[in-house]
Design a protein around this motif. Structure first.
Motif, PDB file in Angstrom:
ATOM      1  N   VAL A 168      -8.859   4.424   3.698  1.00  0.00           N
ATOM      2  CA  VAL A 168      -8.004   5.436   4.325  1.00  0.00           C
ATOM      3  C   VAL A 168      -6.749   5.667   3.495  1.00  0.00           C
ATOM      4  O   VAL A 168      -6.212   6.786   3.459  1.00  0.00           O
ATOM      5  CB  VAL A 168      -7.647   5.068   5.784  1.00  0.00           C
ATOM      6  N   LEU A 169      -6.249   4.629   2.811  1.00  0.00           N
ATOM      7  CA  LEU A 169      -5.081   4.816   1.956  1.00  0.00           C
ATOM      8  C   LEU A 169      -5.411   5.759   0.807  1.00  0.00           C
ATOM      9  O   LEU A 169      -4.627   6.675   0.497  1.00  0.00           O
ATOM     10  CB  LEU A 169      -4.598   3.473   1.417  1.00  0.00           C
ATOM     11  N   ARG A 170      -6.570   5.560   0.176  1.00  0.00           N
ATOM     12  CA  ARG A 170      -6.961   6.472  -0.905  1.00  0.00           C
ATOM     13  C   ARG A 170      -7.135   7.896  -0.388  1.00  0.00           C
ATOM     14  O   ARG A 170      -6.719   8.864  -1.038  1.00  0.00           O
ATOM     15  CB  ARG A 170      -8.256   5.983  -1.546  1.00  0.00           C
ATOM     16  N   ALA A 171      -7.741   8.029   0.785  1.00  0.00           N
ATOM     17  CA  ALA A 171      -7.997   9.365   1.338  1.00  0.00           C
ATOM     18  C   ALA A 171      -6.719  10.069   1.750  1.00  0.00           C
ATOM     19  O   ALA A 171      -6.689  11.302   1.866  1.00  0.00           O
ATOM     20  CB  ALA A 171      -8.939   9.255   2.533  1.00  0.00           C
ATOM     21  N   ASP A 172      -5.650   9.296   1.986  1.00  0.00           N
ATOM     22  CA  ASP A 172      -4.386   9.872   2.454  1.00  0.00           C
ATOM     23  C   ASP A 172      -3.507  10.359   1.308  1.00  0.00           C
ATOM     24  O   ASP A 172      -2.387  10.807   1.535  1.00  0.00           O
ATOM     25  CB  ASP A 172      -3.630   8.828   3.283  1.00  0.00           C
TER      26      ASP A 172
ATOM     27  N   ASN B 244      -1.218   9.597  -6.057  1.00  0.00           N
ATOM     28  CA  ASN B 244      -2.297   9.654  -7.046  1.00  0.00           C
ATOM     29  C   ASN B 244      -2.113   8.597  -8.133  1.00  0.00           C
ATOM     30  O   ASN B 244      -3.076   7.944  -8.566  1.00  0.00           O
ATOM     31  CB  ASN B 244      -2.366  11.050  -7.676  1.00  0.00           C
ATOM     32  N   LEU B 245      -0.862   8.421  -8.567  1.00  0.00           N
ATOM     33  CA  LEU B 245      -0.573   7.420  -9.582  1.00  0.00           C
ATOM     34  C   LEU B 245      -0.807   6.013  -9.029  1.00  0.00           C
ATOM     35  O   LEU B 245      -1.430   5.164  -9.681  1.00  0.00           O
ATOM     36  CB  LEU B 245       0.879   7.572 -10.043  1.00  0.00           C
ATOM     37  N   ALA B 246      -0.327   5.767  -7.812  1.00  0.00           N
ATOM     38  CA  ALA B 246      -0.450   4.442  -7.215  1.00  0.00           C
ATOM     39  C   ALA B 246      -1.898   4.090  -6.903  1.00  0.00           C
ATOM     40  O   ALA B 246      -2.336   2.949  -7.107  1.00  0.00           O
ATOM     41  CB  ALA B 246       0.397   4.366  -5.949  1.00  0.00           C
ATOM     42  N   ASN B 247      -2.671   5.050  -6.415  1.00  0.00           N
ATOM     43  CA  ASN B 247      -4.064   4.772  -6.061  1.00  0.00           C
ATOM     44  C   ASN B 247      -4.895   4.362  -7.280  1.00  0.00           C
ATOM     45  O   ASN B 247      -5.849   3.583  -7.168  1.00  0.00           O
ATOM     46  CB  ASN B 247      -4.696   5.988  -5.387  1.00  0.00           C
TER      47      ASN B 247
ATOM     48  N   SER C 260      -2.156 -15.265   4.635  1.00  0.00           N
ATOM     49  CA  SER C 260      -2.984 -15.105   3.434  1.00  0.00           C
ATOM     50  C   SER C 260      -3.373 -13.650   3.229  1.00  0.00           C
ATOM     51  O   SER C 260      -3.622 -13.219   2.093  1.00  0.00           O
ATOM     52  CB  SER C 260      -4.243 -15.970   3.544  1.00  0.00           C
ATOM     53  N   ASP C 261      -3.439 -12.895   4.311  1.00  0.00           N
ATOM     54  CA  ASP C 261      -3.773 -11.472   4.203  1.00  0.00           C
ATOM     55  C   ASP C 261      -2.587 -10.692   3.650  1.00  0.00           C
ATOM     56  O   ASP C 261      -1.441 -10.857   4.100  1.00  0.00           O
ATOM     57  CB  ASP C 261      -4.165 -10.906   5.569  1.00  0.00           C
ATOM     58  N   LEU C 262      -2.851  -9.802   2.696  1.00  0.00           N
ATOM     59  CA  LEU C 262      -1.795  -8.982   2.105  1.00  0.00           C
ATOM     60  C   LEU C 262      -1.340  -7.895   3.072  1.00  0.00           C
ATOM     61  O   LEU C 262      -2.026  -7.558   4.034  1.00  0.00           O
ATOM     62  CB  LEU C 262      -2.292  -8.340   0.811  1.00  0.00           C
ATOM     63  N   TRP C 263      -0.172  -7.342   2.759  1.00  0.00           N
ATOM     64  CA  TRP C 263       0.366  -6.164   3.447  1.00  0.00           C
ATOM     65  C   TRP C 263       0.367  -5.016   2.436  1.00  0.00           C
ATOM     66  O   TRP C 263       0.286  -5.254   1.220  1.00  0.00           O
ATOM     67  CB  TRP C 263       1.769  -6.446   3.977  1.00  0.00           C
ATOM     68  N   PRO C 264       0.459  -3.769   2.867  1.00  0.00           N
ATOM     69  CA  PRO C 264       0.362  -2.645   1.921  1.00  0.00           C
ATOM     70  C   PRO C 264       1.297  -2.761   0.730  1.00  0.00           C
ATOM     71  O   PRO C 264       0.922  -2.443  -0.404  1.00  0.00           O
ATOM     72  CB  PRO C 264       0.682  -1.431   2.799  1.00  0.00           C
ATOM     73  N   GLN C 265       2.514  -3.217   0.956  1.00  0.00           N
ATOM     74  CA  GLN C 265       3.481  -3.309  -0.133  1.00  0.00           C
ATOM     75  C   GLN C 265       3.030  -4.287  -1.214  1.00  0.00           C
ATOM     76  O   GLN C 265       3.358  -4.113  -2.395  1.00  0.00           O
ATOM     77  CB  GLN C 265       4.837  -3.735   0.446  1.00  0.00           C
ATOM     78  N   ASP C 266       2.268  -5.326  -0.824  1.00  0.00           N
ATOM     79  CA  ASP C 266       1.792  -6.312  -1.799  1.00  0.00           C
ATOM     80  C   ASP C 266       0.826  -5.710  -2.818  1.00  0.00           C
ATOM     81  O   ASP C 266       0.606  -6.300  -3.885  1.00  0.00           O
ATOM     82  CB  ASP C 266       1.092  -7.465  -1.082  1.00  0.00           C
ATOM     83  N   LEU C 267       0.246  -4.559  -2.495  1.00  0.00           N
ATOM     84  CA  LEU C 267      -0.689  -3.918  -3.415  1.00  0.00           C
ATOM     85  C   LEU C 267       0.008  -3.425  -4.682  1.00  0.00           C
ATOM     86  O   LEU C 267      -0.648  -3.118  -5.678  1.00  0.00           O
ATOM     87  CB  LEU C 267      -1.389  -2.740  -2.727  1.00  0.00           C
ATOM     88  N   PHE C 268       1.338  -3.356  -4.656  1.00  0.00           N
ATOM     89  CA  PHE C 268       2.094  -2.777  -5.767  1.00  0.00           C
ATOM     90  C   PHE C 268       3.123  -3.772  -6.306  1.00  0.00           C
ATOM     91  O   PHE C 268       4.215  -3.401  -6.710  1.00  0.00           O
ATOM     92  CB  PHE C 268       2.756  -1.481  -5.309  1.00  0.00           C
ATOM     93  N   SER C 269       2.739  -5.056  -6.321  1.00  0.00           N
ATOM     94  CA  SER C 269       3.608  -6.136  -6.784  1.00  0.00           C
ATOM     95  C   SER C 269       3.067  -6.677  -8.106  1.00  0.00           C
ATOM     96  O   SER C 269       1.930  -7.152  -8.173  1.00  0.00           O
ATOM     97  CB  SER C 269       3.653  -7.241  -5.724  1.00  0.00           C
ATOM     98  N   TRP C 270       3.887  -6.628  -9.167  1.00  0.00           N
ATOM     99  CA  TRP C 270       3.429  -6.940 -10.519  1.00  0.00           C
ATOM    100  C   TRP C 270       4.417  -7.876 -11.226  1.00  0.00           C
ATOM    101  O   TRP C 270       5.618  -7.904 -10.902  1.00  0.00           O
ATOM    102  CB  TRP C 270       3.289  -5.652 -11.347  1.00  0.00           C
TER     103      TRP C 270
ATOM    104  N   ASP D   3       6.143   6.233   0.476  1.00  0.00           N
ATOM    105  CA  ASP D   3       5.197   7.264   0.065  1.00  0.00           C
ATOM    106  C   ASP D   3       3.847   6.651  -0.301  1.00  0.00           C
ATOM    107  O   ASP D   3       2.797   7.074   0.192  1.00  0.00           O
ATOM    108  CB  ASP D   3       5.784   8.028  -1.128  1.00  0.00           C
ATOM    109  N   VAL D   4       3.845   5.599  -1.119  1.00  0.00           N
ATOM    110  CA  VAL D   4       2.569   5.094  -1.630  1.00  0.00           C
ATOM    111  C   VAL D   4       1.838   4.190  -0.640  1.00  0.00           C
ATOM    112  O   VAL D   4       0.639   3.951  -0.798  1.00  0.00           O
ATOM    113  CB  VAL D   4       2.748   4.362  -2.973  1.00  0.00           C
ATOM    114  N   ILE D   5       2.521   3.691   0.397  1.00  0.00           N
ATOM    115  CA  ILE D   5       1.807   2.873   1.385  1.00  0.00           C
ATOM    116  C   ILE D   5       1.279   3.715   2.543  1.00  0.00           C
ATOM    117  O   ILE D   5       0.680   3.169   3.468  1.00  0.00           O
ATOM    118  CB  ILE D   5       2.672   1.722   1.928  1.00  0.00           C
ATOM    119  N   GLY D   6       1.493   5.061   2.492  1.00  0.00           N
ATOM    120  CA  GLY D   6       0.848   5.897   3.490  1.00  0.00           C
ATOM    121  C   GLY D   6       1.635   7.046   4.043  1.00  0.00           C
ATOM    122  O   GLY D   6       1.066   7.964   4.634  1.00  0.00           O
ATOM    123  N   TYR D   7       2.967   7.038   3.880  1.00  0.00           N
ATOM    124  CA  TYR D   7       3.774   8.159   4.367  1.00  0.00           C
ATOM    125  C   TYR D   7       3.762   9.273   3.320  1.00  0.00           C
ATOM    126  O   TYR D   7       3.528   9.029   2.138  1.00  0.00           O
ATOM    127  CB  TYR D   7       5.201   7.695   4.675  1.00  0.00           C
ATOM    128  N   ASP D   8       4.023  10.490   3.774  1.00  0.00           N
ATOM    129  CA  ASP D   8       3.912  11.648   2.889  1.00  0.00           C
ATOM    130  C   ASP D   8       5.279  12.267   2.653  1.00  0.00           C
ATOM    131  O   ASP D   8       5.867  12.876   3.563  1.00  0.00           O
ATOM    132  CB  ASP D   8       2.978  12.699   3.496  1.00  0.00           C
TER     133      ASP D   8
END
Length: 698
Positions: free
Chosen positions: A243-247, A254-257, A344-354, A429-434
């Motif tokens: 759903v995140l990709r579809a949103d 687009n860059l984050a996905n 142990s489960d990630l949250w949306p923000q963790d997807l963009f941690s480098w 924006d990248v975790i789901g808001y537009d």
């Protein structure tokens, strides 16, 4: 900021008449509070976040018994579902009764707003409204002898556009506080920032409190300046990623996905109830007023009332900015947090941690930073201090060079907001808001950035000059302070000419029009008697690249002078006039990039006209203090709420100090902000302009 202590044990709750048992009780590292239960689609839990000060362990932490009364407040713009009602105090009144209706005859009332007793406050946030709707309100003062007569009827229109709605509910700790109006106005200003920047078509429910206790009555620990409680849901990894990709709606998305992991990093993604709905999931509000599962809220935000808060800006060095903290806690309720130290489960923000390009880091060791292009660009570093929240930004020593809203630790005397280009705005924006398309800034109104405001009828009160674009007709709206008292048609402008200023050029005690023809660079003076054109004369012709922007007396000879501006160099110049004749000139100060010269007035009372500047993309204002044409100092003025533009300055309340004229293009509403030099004192709505008309000089 870090997570709060204690844990919740199994209880039975009722939702929709069905008894649901708490299926798990879990404890975690100190500072985290969890509970998980079944929901109709996903399992739900609650989480608590606390905000701390950078100086929490140092002497002199600014806590007080109660924030002193701050009766004046910055008037926020209406949102899609709220507006701030405001009225003048009545001598001898002990309280006020508020009516709100969609009819100016008040034959019906908005639910809950018929003779609503708001206590002694001179303002109240009206909530739960419909977008794009005109509302009327009035008040009656009362004392021991009973209520008095109704005030004049005032009108406000909510924002008509579709998009995100944040519906606030105010706890009695706010509505019953002496600073109620200032607190509610501050919260509404914060809400308007989110609603103007994100166009997701759903509603977020937040319960706001101002107290020394948590929602369950537990005293807030020393050092905690604010906290948020919120609902989260456990979403299977593939479900959320799909759903995140579809949103994806924006270039950030687009860059984050493209950098999302190809394989699951945890069994689930935990997400706040609001964030789940932002990507189209069934994650309803589910929190009670005491912070437990089962209720109408997505989350609860509490400001510690024992802290030295300031509810208007600019903020003094000893106070904390309440609006910044409110925005921080709203961020937590709607989407900010990390799994580190908790699950142990990630949250949306963790997807963009480098930690570096191509290398993720979702652990508490090593460097972590927020990036939306696979770690190539470091937008901001994450906090790795275990005393703070791992989902917040790294905080430097106070005062912070970048006092972002989401810094892990707060500093007194510093302010910031969520913007479309701030790390917070990009993260949401990248975790789901537009994010809204285009720059997330205060929109430029129809009258551009400058309006013609001056006293035309000699009553000592500035008046508005209006212009109708379709006919080029001008009109004068006579005001008594902020109140419309009458009008008259002024002269119609010739094609090719624009009104650029108003001043008394022939020194006959009547204000005149200063005109400019951009194609020929010619200027002209139209001499008026009240609104009536008497005669005209050409003024000096400007050199190529320069335009006429304002008129005022800079050399103290009682004759208005021209202020010129060169857009390519951002340079200003003063041309000294005797009536319409050029007698000399000086270079004025250059304007910083992004800023517009809005008006001229003597803000510091030294007998010299100063420049009033406005930056539309941020809402910032500033004053350049001049001595003649020479810049001698500068100061920040108050920041405008989203949706409003600064268009002029004049002294409306006759206190000898220039005030701001504000305009909202979406509703054609005007407003007056009363100032003491560069400091905001109070505000009032001015008249709303008719369709087709704008405030004068472009």
């Amino acid at each position: 900021m870090r997570r709060s202590g204690s844990f919740i044990r199994g209880v039975i709750i009722l939702v929709g008449g069905v008894g649901l048992a708490l299926v798990a009780s879990i404890t975690s590292l100190p500072g985290q509070n969890h509970s998980v239960r079944d929901s109709p689609v996903f399992r739900a839990g609650i989480r608590t976040h606390e905000s701390l000060t950078k100086t929490q362990t140092m002497p002199g932490f600014p806590e007080i018994a109660e924030t002193p009364a701050q009766a004046e407040f910055e008037m926020p713009a209406p949102t899609r579902s709220t507006f701030m009602a405001r009225w003048e105090s009545v001598p001898g009144a002990t309280g006020y009764l508020l009516d709100v209706s969609t009819s100016n005859s008040f034959n019906s009332y908005v639910e809950g707003y018929n003779d609503l007793d708001v206590g002694s406050a001179t303002g109240r946030a009206v909530t739960g409204l419909s977008r794009g709707t005109t509302y009327y309100y009035r008040v009656r003062a009362y004392n021991a002898t009973g209520p008095g007569p109704y005030s004049e009827v005032m009108t406000v229109t909510t924002v008509a556009t579709t998009g995100l709605v944040i519906h606030p509910t105010f706890h009695s700790s706010i509505t019953g506080n002496p600073n109620a109006a200032a607190i509610e106005a501050m919260i509404n200003r914060a809400i308007s920032i989110y609603e103007s920047r994100f166009n997701d078509p759903f509603t977020i429910q937040i319960f706001f409190r101002y107290s020394t206790t948590a929602p369950d009555g537990t005293p807030l620990p020393a050092g905690r300046i604010s906290q948020s409680n919120y609902v989260y849901y456990m979403i299977p990894w593939s479900t959320f990623l799909n759903v995140l990709r579809a949103d994806a709606r924006t270039s950030n998305d687009n860059l984050a996905n493209a950098s999302l992991p190809g394989t699951a990093l945890s069994a689930n993604i935990n997400t706040q109830s609001a964030n789940g709905r932002a990507v189209g999931l069934n994650t309803p509000p589910n929190m009670s007023a005491t912070g437990q599962l089962g209720g109408p809220y997505d989350g609860i935000v509490t400001l510690n009332s024992a802290v030295a808060w300031q509810f208007i800006r600019p903020v003094s060095g000893s106070n904390f900015d309440a609006q910044r903290s409110i925005e921080h806690e709203i961020d937590e309720v709607i989407g900010f947090t990390s799994h580190i130290g908790h699950t142990s489960d990630l949250w949306p923000q963790d997807l963009f941690s480098w930690s570096s390009a191509g290398h993720r880091n979702v652990a508490s060791s090593g460097t972590r930073y927020f990036s939306i292009n696979g770690g190539v660009t470091n937008i901001v570093n994450f906090n790795q201090n275990s005393n703070g929240d791992f989902g917040d930004w790294l905080s430097t020593a106070c005062p912070q060079t970048h006092p972002y809203v989401q810094n892990a630790f707060s500093c007194a005397g510093q302010s910031s907001d969520v913007t479309g280009t701030s790390p917070e705005g990009i993260n949401l924006d990248v975790i789901g808001y537009d994010l809204v398309s285009g720059p997330p800034s205060t929109p430029t109104p129809t009258p551009a950035a400058r309006a013609a405001v001056i006293d035309f009828n000699g009553d000592g009160h500035p008046d508005y000059v209006l212009q109708k674009a379709s006919t080029r007709q001008t009109a004068i709206w006579y005001l008594n302070n902020s109140v419309y008292v009458g009008s008259a048609y002024g002269p119609t402008l010739a094609v090719g000419w624009a009104l650029r200023g108003v001043a008394d050029f022939d020194v006959d005690s009547h204000s005149d029009y200063a005109l400019f023809a951009p194609t020929t660079h010619q200027t002209a003076i139209w001499y008026l008697s009240g609104p009536t054109l008497i005669s005209g004369a050409y003024g000096p012709t400007l050199p190529n690249g320069w335009e006429l922007v304002r008129a005022a007396d800079f050399n103290a000879d009682t004759n208005p002078d021209y202020v010129l501006y060169n857009a390519s160099t951002r340079q200003t110049a003063i041309w000294y006039l005797n009536n319409n004749a050029l007698i000399g000139g000086d270079a004025g100060p250059g304007l910083p990039s992004g800023w517009t010269l809005v008006g001229l007035a003597d803000f510091d009372g030294d007998g010299h006209a100063d420049y009033l500047l406005f930056r539309p993309d941020t809402g910032y204002t500033a004053i350049f203090y001049l001595s003649g044409a020479t810049l001698v100092g500068a100061a920040w003025g108050p920041t405008l709420p989203s949706g409003w533009t600064l268009v002029a300055t004049a002294d409306f309340n006759a206190d000898g100090k220039p005030d701001y004229v504000l305009y909202k293009n979406a509703t054609r509403q005007t407003g007056i902000w009363y100032l003491n030099n560069n400091l905001f004192v109070s505000g009032a709505y001015g008249p709303t302009l008719p369709v087709g008309w704008s405030l004068g000089a472009p």
